[in-house]
Scaffold this motif. Sequence first.
Motif, PDB file in Angstrom:
ATOM      1  N   MET A 103       0.840  -1.166   0.000  1.00 39.97           N
ATOM      2  CA  MET A 103       0.000   0.000   0.000  1.00 39.97           C
ATOM      3  C   MET A 103       0.892   1.239   0.000  1.00 39.97           C
ATOM      4  N   THR A 104       0.588   2.181  -0.843  1.00 44.19           N
ATOM      5  CA  THR A 104       1.357   3.410  -0.959  1.00 44.19           C
ATOM      6  C   THR A 104       0.832   4.440   0.033  1.00 44.19           C
ATOM      7  N   LYS A 105       1.776   5.047   0.785  1.00 43.02           N
ATOM      8  CA  LYS A 105       1.378   6.096   1.735  1.00 43.02           C
ATOM      9  C   LYS A 105       1.152   7.393   0.994  1.00 43.02           C
ATOM     10  N   THR A 106       0.162   8.126   1.418  1.00 47.83           N
ATOM     11  CA  THR A 106      -0.110   9.437   0.830  1.00 47.83           C
ATOM     12  C   THR A 106       0.599  10.515   1.656  1.00 47.83           C
ATOM     13  N   VAL A 107       0.650  11.710   1.111  1.00 47.06           N
ATOM     14  CA  VAL A 107       1.246  12.836   1.823  1.00 47.06           C
ATOM     15  C   VAL A 107       0.514  13.060   3.145  1.00 47.06           C
ATOM     16  N   LYS A 108      -0.809  12.869   3.126  1.00 46.76           N
ATOM     17  CA  LYS A 108      -1.599  13.051   4.338  1.00 46.76           C
ATOM     18  C   LYS A 108      -1.128  12.118   5.451  1.00 46.76           C
ATOM     19  N   ASP A 109      -0.726  10.902   5.117  1.00 48.61           N
ATOM     20  CA  ASP A 109      -0.262   9.948   6.118  1.00 48.61           C
ATOM     21  C   ASP A 109       1.030  10.404   6.786  1.00 48.61           C
ATOM     22  N   ARG A 110       1.792  11.267   6.113  1.00 46.83           N
ATOM     23  CA  ARG A 110       3.089  11.693   6.643  1.00 46.83           C
ATOM     24  C   ARG A 110       3.020  13.042   7.349  1.00 46.83           C
ATOM     25  N   GLN A 111       1.846  13.617   7.452  1.00 47.53           N
ATOM     26  CA  GLN A 111       1.737  14.910   8.110  1.00 47.53           C
ATOM     27  C   GLN A 111       2.087  14.787   9.587  1.00 47.53           C
ATOM     28  N   PHE A 112       2.687  15.836  10.086  1.00 52.32           N
ATOM     29  CA  PHE A 112       3.061  15.889  11.493  1.00 52.32           C
ATOM     30  C   PHE A 112       1.819  15.991  12.368  1.00 52.32           C
ATOM     31  N   ARG A 113       1.757  15.186  13.360  1.00 45.35           N
ATOM     32  CA  ARG A 113       0.689  15.252  14.343  1.00 45.35           C
ATOM     33  C   ARG A 113       1.344  15.271  15.720  1.00 45.35           C
ATOM     34  N   PRO A 114       1.204  16.372  16.443  1.00 45.06           N
ATOM     35  CA  PRO A 114       1.859  16.445  17.748  1.00 45.06           C
ATOM     36  C   PRO A 114       1.251  15.452  18.728  1.00 45.06           C
ATOM     37  N   VAL A 115       2.051  15.025  19.653  1.00 46.08           N
ATOM     38  CA  VAL A 115       1.592  14.135  20.703  1.00 46.08           C
ATOM     39  C   VAL A 115       0.741  14.960  21.674  1.00 46.08           C
ATOM     40  N   ALA A 116      -0.339  14.401  22.120  1.00 51.77           N
ATOM     41  CA  ALA A 116      -1.210  15.094  23.079  1.00 51.77           C
ATOM     42  C   ALA A 116      -0.487  15.261  24.411  1.00 51.77           C
ATOM     43  N   VAL A 117      -0.664  16.398  25.030  1.00 54.83           N
ATOM     44  CA  VAL A 117       0.018  16.705  26.293  1.00 54.83           C
ATOM     45  C   VAL A 117      -0.181  15.608  27.337  1.00 54.83           C
ATOM     46  N   PRO A 118      -1.417  15.106  27.548  1.00 56.23           N
ATOM     47  CA  PRO A 118      -1.578  14.072  28.584  1.00 56.23           C
ATOM     48  C   PRO A 118      -0.860  12.760  28.266  1.00 56.23           C
ATOM     49  N   ASP A 119      -0.469  12.583  27.014  1.00 51.59           N
ATOM     50  CA  ASP A 119       0.220  11.354  26.625  1.00 51.59           C
ATOM     51  C   ASP A 119       1.728  11.420  26.853  1.00 51.59           C
ATOM     52  N   VAL A 120       2.213  12.544  27.347  1.00 46.15           N
ATOM     53  CA  VAL A 120       3.641  12.721  27.581  1.00 46.15           C
ATOM     54  C   VAL A 120       3.889  12.794  29.081  1.00 46.15           C
TER      55      VAL A 120
END
Length: 177
Positions: free
Chosen positions: A1-18
């Motif tokens: 399966m080929t990844k799209t540009v959308k799949d590689r977008q940066f998504r920050p980690v949620a504060v409570p998860d750190v």
Amino acid sequence: MTKTVKDRQFRPVAVPDVELGGFWGKWQDAVCRSTAETLLDRCVEAGMIKAIDVSQPSPGIVIPIQPWGGTTQMFWDSDLGKSIETIAYSLYRRPNPELETRADRIIDMYEKLQDQDGYLNAWFQRVQPDRRWTNLRDHHELYCAGHLIEAAVAYYQATGKRKLLDIMCRFTDYMIT
């Protein structure tokens, strides 16, 4: 399966998860233990709470004499926004009902201060209403709005309380229409 540009977008980690420990964890603990409250106390001492409290007369032009030098308080909203944001991030790590209540009271004052059309800036509502939107470079209306928006998002994420977020959404709607 080929990844799209959308799949590689940066998504920050949620504060409570750190969870931080060690050196940075100790710094975060210090913010929770004393820095967040001290920052808010300094805003109170500088008269910023009185400045947004519509039940009191306008403070007029205030030039506080501080060890770091005096400035006209065109920045009331940005400093209070930074304080509320700091409180919000500290609440993730350590609940503090007293500090949360203090932030809620300030948010209540902002709700009362906000104009019917959504405009919100203590300086231009209480001190120089005739100068609104006359100098975007130097008068810091957008700068102050930005800090309050950041505070609103952080406070909502930390507490689930929408009041400041709703206030800032109304101001944002006002600005873009």
